[in-house]
Design a protein around this motif. Structure first.
Motif, PDB file in Angstrom:
ATOM      1  N   GLY A  57      31.392 -11.049   4.094  1.00  0.00           N
ATOM      2  CA  GLY A  57      31.811 -12.419   3.859  1.00  0.00           C
ATOM      3  C   GLY A  57      33.308 -12.514   3.666  1.00  0.00           C
ATOM      4  O   GLY A  57      34.004 -11.513   3.530  1.00  0.00           O
ATOM      5  N   PRO A  58      33.817 -13.741   3.638  1.00  0.00           N
ATOM      6  CA  PRO A  58      35.259 -13.934   3.434  1.00  0.00           C
ATOM      7  C   PRO A  58      35.695 -13.445   2.048  1.00  0.00           C
ATOM      8  O   PRO A  58      34.940 -13.545   1.085  1.00  0.00           O
ATOM      9  N   ASP A  59      36.914 -12.904   1.981  1.00  0.00           N
ATOM     10  CA  ASP A  59      37.445 -12.458   0.685  1.00  0.00           C
ATOM     11  C   ASP A  59      37.526 -13.643  -0.263  1.00  0.00           C
ATOM     12  O   ASP A  59      37.730 -14.776   0.143  1.00  0.00           O
ATOM     13  N   ARG A  60      37.387 -13.329  -1.551  1.00  0.00           N
ATOM     14  CA  ARG A  60      37.452 -14.319  -2.633  1.00  0.00           C
ATOM     15  C   ARG A  60      36.325 -15.339  -2.578  1.00  0.00           C
ATOM     16  O   ARG A  60      36.444 -16.430  -3.104  1.00  0.00           O
TER      17      ARG A  60
ATOM     18  N   PRO B  37      35.442 -20.153  -0.084  1.00  0.00           N
ATOM     19  CA  PRO B  37      36.244 -21.332  -0.412  1.00  0.00           C
ATOM     20  C   PRO B  37      36.085 -22.434   0.635  1.00  0.00           C
ATOM     21  O   PRO B  37      36.083 -23.608   0.318  1.00  0.00           O
ATOM     22  N   LYS B  38      35.961 -22.036   1.901  1.00  0.00           N
ATOM     23  CA  LYS B  38      35.744 -22.988   2.989  1.00  0.00           C
ATOM     24  C   LYS B  38      34.633 -22.439   3.860  1.00  0.00           C
ATOM     25  O   LYS B  38      34.589 -21.259   4.149  1.00  0.00           O
ATOM     26  N   GLY B  39      33.735 -23.290   4.261  1.00  0.00           N
ATOM     27  CA  GLY B  39      32.688 -22.851   5.169  1.00  0.00           C
ATOM     28  C   GLY B  39      31.314 -22.948   4.547  1.00  0.00           C
ATOM     29  O   GLY B  39      31.114 -23.522   3.475  1.00  0.00           O
ATOM     30  N   VAL B  40      30.364 -22.374   5.248  1.00  0.00           N
ATOM     31  CA  VAL B  40      28.954 -22.454   4.887  1.00  0.00           C
ATOM     32  C   VAL B  40      28.578 -21.292   3.963  1.00  0.00           C
ATOM     33  O   VAL B  40      28.988 -20.153   4.191  1.00  0.00           O
TER      34      VAL B  40
END
Length: 144
Positions: free
Chosen positions: A87-90, A124-127
């Motif tokens: 997944g995306p960091d943070r 933070p942004k996204g699904v």
């Protein structure tokens, strides 16, 4: 003239700060030494004779091996490692609905053997991304 006074005052402030840090270091060092001495000192019982603590038993020093998957009863409480690198960091990480941190994450989770652990990654942004893992001895990994 004012500049000289400010320079002199900053020098004095630095000396005072260094002195306070030295005092704090001495205080923590003394506390550590006193703690170590207190732990090793013999205690006196009611008769006045010193009694020495027995050395720790072998079973207290050597950790027991973790049970393997075939030895664990269903529903037994387990403490397993959790490694989340996907997944995306943070991204906010929730385990069974409880926020435990953000990704990348390394920690431990308590669960019952055989139950499903629900891992939610809320970027933070996204699904949001949801993973479900079976609680078994070892390490739960997401994103490897």
């Amino acid at each position: 003239m004012i500049r000289d006074a400010v320079v002199r005052a900053s020098g004095i402030a630095q000396v005072v700060a260094a002195g306070l840090l030295a005092v704090m270091g001495v205080r923590f060092g003394a506390a550590g030494v006193l703690y170590a001495m207190r732990e090793r000192a013999p205690t006196l019982d009611a008769t006045g004779a010193p009694s020495v603590r027995p050395p720790p038993s072998v079973s207290a020093v050597v950790p027991l091996p973790a049970p393997t998957g075939s030895q664990v009863k269903s529903g037994a409480a387990l403490r397993v490692s959790l490694v989340v690198s996907g997944g995306p960091d943070r991204s906010e990480l929730r385990v069974d609905g409880v926020k435990v941190g953000s990704t990348p994450y390394i920690g431990e989770v308590t669960c019952k053997a055989g139950d499903t652990v629900r891992l939610e990654l809320l970027p933070p942004k996204g699904v949001p991304i949801t993973h479900e893992k079976k609680c078994l001895p070892g390490t739960l990994r997401v994103g490897d």
